[in-house]
Design a protein around this motif. Structure first.
Motif: not given
Length: 157
Positions: A66-69, A86-99, A118-121, A148-152
């Motif tokens: 669901e997240l990757s979709g 372009l072919r690259d792996t981007v690493w995204m560190d994300m957090r899901i809080d208690t809510s 440049p606007r990827l983030e 989580y660390t998510l590879p994109l």
């Protein structure tokens, strides 16, 4: 009379076997905390269409799907068609809080990817803000924050 004395003596000596040891509440709490594995959750964060009665591995697969979709959909709509190959792996560190709210902690990408997109983030942040709500992960029935660390994998033609 002697039998009565022996019986009383035996009774007095054996009373120590009937005493219960008092356990301090703090000691009990510390013992319980020591047994908890804080690196694992009892239930992963769940999107509404993921089944909470399934085993943990299935829940995690559903969460990833669901997240990757959702992220792929936003990126597909956001990335301009004129980007060079372009072919690259981007690493995204994300957090899901208690809510159940998503947030990005860090995005690591190659400098070439950063120049081409440049606007990827900001697109990734937009994807997480527009994400459907999730039930947060739980530990012992209590909602907990997870990271989580998510590879994109980015691939354009």
């Amino acid at each position: 009379m002697r039998r009565a004395c022996y019986f009383l003596l035996l009774l007095m000596v054996s009373c120590q076997y009937f005493e219960t040891e008092k356990v301090d509440a703090d000691t009990l709490f510390e013992q319980e905390m020591a047994t908890i594995n804080w690196d694992e959750v009892d239930q992963y964060p769940l999107f509404p269409n993921c089944d909470e009665t399934q085993d943990k591995a299935t829940q995690l697969r559903c969460f990833h799907r669901e997240l990757s979709g959702s992220i792929s959909e936003v990126l597909h709509d956001s990335v301009p068609g004129m980007v060079q190959s372009l072919r690259d792996t981007v690493w995204m560190d994300m957090r899901i809080d208690t809510s159940g709210v998503f947030s990005i902690k860090n995005v690591k990408m190659d400098s070439i990817t950063e120049v081409q997109l440049p606007r990827l983030e900001s697109w990734l942040k937009s994807a997480l803000v527009n994400m459907q709500p999730v039930s947060p992960a739980t530990k012992k029935g209590v909602p907990v924050a997870t990271e989580y660390t998510l590879p994109l994998v980015l691939a354009t033609n």
